[in-house]
Design a protein around this motif. Structure first.
Motif, PDB file in Angstrom:
ATOM      1  N   MET A   1       0.905  -1.277   0.084  1.00 37.91           N
ATOM      2  CA  MET A   1       0.022  -0.043  -0.251  1.00 37.91           C
ATOM      3  C   MET A   1       0.900   1.269  -0.062  1.00 37.91           C
ATOM      4  O   MET A   1       1.999   1.182   0.684  1.00 37.91           O
ATOM      5  CB  MET A   1      -0.902   0.104   1.302  1.00 37.91           C
ATOM      6  N   THR A   2       0.605   2.278  -0.738  1.00 35.64           N
ATOM      7  CA  THR A   2       1.214   3.565  -0.533  1.00 35.64           C
ATOM      8  C   THR A   2       0.747   4.628   0.290  1.00 35.64           C
ATOM      9  O   THR A   2      -0.360   5.111   0.088  1.00 35.64           O
ATOM     10  CB  THR A   2       1.184   4.135  -2.131  1.00 35.64           C
ATOM     11  N   PRO A   3       1.467   4.957   0.989  1.00 38.03           N
ATOM     12  CA  PRO A   3       1.138   6.104   2.107  1.00 38.03           C
ATOM     13  C   PRO A   3       0.851   7.483   1.160  1.00 38.03           C
ATOM     14  O   PRO A   3       1.673   7.674   0.235  1.00 38.03           O
ATOM     15  CB  PRO A   3       2.264   6.192   3.110  1.00 38.03           C
ATOM     16  N   PRO A   4       0.057   8.361   1.804  1.00 36.68           N
ATOM     17  CA  PRO A   4      -0.641   8.196   2.956  1.00 36.68           C
ATOM     18  C   PRO A   4      -2.033   7.584   3.057  1.00 36.68           C
ATOM     19  O   PRO A   4      -2.688   7.612   1.787  1.00 36.68           O
ATOM     20  CB  PRO A   4      -0.952   9.693   3.258  1.00 36.68           C
ATOM     21  N   TYR A   5      -2.211   6.692   3.963  1.00 39.62           N
ATOM     22  CA  TYR A   5      -3.515   6.034   3.941  1.00 39.62           C
ATOM     23  C   TYR A   5      -3.854   5.958   5.615  1.00 39.62           C
ATOM     24  O   TYR A   5      -2.836   6.400   6.482  1.00 39.62           O
ATOM     25  CB  TYR A   5      -3.660   4.994   3.500  1.00 39.62           C
ATOM     26  N   TYR A   6      -4.739   5.316   6.042  1.00 39.33           N
ATOM     27  CA  TYR A   6      -5.037   5.300   7.666  1.00 39.33           C
ATOM     28  C   TYR A   6      -5.205   3.968   8.193  1.00 39.33           C
ATOM     29  O   TYR A   6      -5.355   2.953   7.472  1.00 39.33           O
ATOM     30  CB  TYR A   6      -6.520   6.050   7.602  1.00 39.33           C
ATOM     31  N   ALA A   7      -4.787   3.789   9.373  1.00 44.38           N
ATOM     32  CA  ALA A   7      -4.990   2.504   9.966  1.00 44.38           C
ATOM     33  C   ALA A   7      -5.780   2.759  11.261  1.00 44.38           C
ATOM     34  O   ALA A   7      -5.635   3.753  12.157  1.00 44.38           O
ATOM     35  CB  ALA A   7      -3.496   2.217  10.398  1.00 44.38           C
ATOM     36  N   VAL A   8      -6.580   1.653  11.614  1.00 43.32           N
ATOM     37  CA  VAL A   8      -7.119   1.347  12.967  1.00 43.32           C
ATOM     38  C   VAL A   8      -6.596   0.532  13.741  1.00 43.32           C
ATOM     39  O   VAL A   8      -6.471  -0.674  13.504  1.00 43.32           O
ATOM     40  CB  VAL A   8      -8.606   1.286  12.646  1.00 43.32           C
ATOM     41  N   ILE A   9      -5.830   0.675  14.793  1.00 39.61           N
ATOM     42  CA  ILE A   9      -5.242  -0.100  15.614  1.00 39.61           C
ATOM     43  C   ILE A   9      -6.020  -0.610  16.783  1.00 39.61           C
ATOM     44  O   ILE A   9      -6.485   0.177  17.512  1.00 39.61           O
ATOM     45  CB  ILE A   9      -3.831   0.479  16.284  1.00 39.61           C
ATOM     46  N   PHE A  10      -6.453  -1.791  16.755  1.00 43.08           N
ATOM     47  CA  PHE A  10      -7.453  -2.172  17.853  1.00 43.08           C
ATOM     48  C   PHE A  10      -7.035  -3.401  18.733  1.00 43.08           C
ATOM     49  O   PHE A  10      -6.750  -4.171  18.221  1.00 43.08           O
ATOM     50  CB  PHE A  10      -8.758  -2.825  17.124  1.00 43.08           C
ATOM     51  N   THR A  11      -6.628  -2.926  19.989  1.00 42.28           N
ATOM     52  CA  THR A  11      -6.207  -3.928  20.814  1.00 42.28           C
ATOM     53  C   THR A  11      -7.198  -4.325  21.776  1.00 42.28           C
ATOM     54  O   THR A  11      -7.895  -3.396  22.442  1.00 42.28           O
ATOM     55  CB  THR A  11      -5.083  -3.288  21.730  1.00 42.28           C
TER      56      THR A  11
END
Lengths: 101, 101
Positions: A1-11
Motif C-alpha cells: 500500500m502507498t502512504p498516506p492512508y489510514y490505520a485503525v489499531i484495535f487492541t
C-alpha cells in the motif's frame, strides 16, 4: 500500500465468555472487506489481541464504525467478549518492508 | 496516551529457524523501553506477528531504528528469523477505549 492512508489499531483483552466470538469475528472481517475504502487487515492474538485495519480515508473509517451490523457486534463486544479494548486512529506516513529471497 | 503521538506497526512472518529469537525479542523490548520518547508497546503472534510500539516523536523512532544493538537485531532478523516483515510509521490522531466495570 502507498502512504498516506489510514490505520485503525484495535487492541483488546477477551473475557472468559468467548461463545460466538470466532463466528462473529469472521463475519465482521468479511464484512469489513466489502466496505468502501477498505485496504487490508492484520490480526494476531496472544495475551492480548491486535487487529489493524487499513483504509483510504478517515471518512471510510467513520462509515465502517457506524455500519449497522458492525454496531451490533461492537455492542456484543462490550457486553460479552471484551473486558477491555482500545482503538487508535492513525495516519500511515511511511512504509517499508523486507522479503527473504 | 494522549494524541498526537507516533506508532510503529511491525508485522512479520517467522522462518522455521527461531533459535535465539525469544531471548532477542525480550532483550530488544527491554532496550526499547529505555529509549527517549518510548511510550508503550503491544505484541501478539498467531499466523503473523504484530508488534506496535508508541513514541513521542518521529525523531525518537529514527533514533531507535539506528540504535546499535537494535541494528544488529534487525540484521539477524533478516538473515535468520523472518521471511517477511513490514514497517509502517504512523501518526496517532485519535484514541478511545472501553473498560468493563
Amino acid at each position: 500500500m502507498t502512504p498516506p492512508y489510514y490505520a485503525v489499531i484495535f487492541t483488546s483483552k477477551q473475557s472468559e465468555d468467548t461463545s460466538g466470538y470466532s463466528e462473529m469475528a469472521e463475519f465482521i472481517e468479511n464484512l469489513a472487506k466489502q466496505q468502501p475504502g477498505f485496504l487490508g487487515i492484520d490480526s494476531a492474538r496472544s495475551t492480548i489481541g491486535i487487529t489493524v485495519s487499513y483504509w483510504k480515508t478517515l471518512e471510510d473509517i467513520t462509515n465502517w464504525k457506524q455500519q449497522t451490523d458492525h454496531l451490533q457486534a461492537q455492542q456484543l463486544g462490550r457486553s460479552q467478549w471484551y473486558t477491555f479494548y482500545n482503538v487508535k486512529i492513525c495516519k500511515v506516513e511511511r512504509e517499508y518492508e523486507f522479503s527473504a529471497t
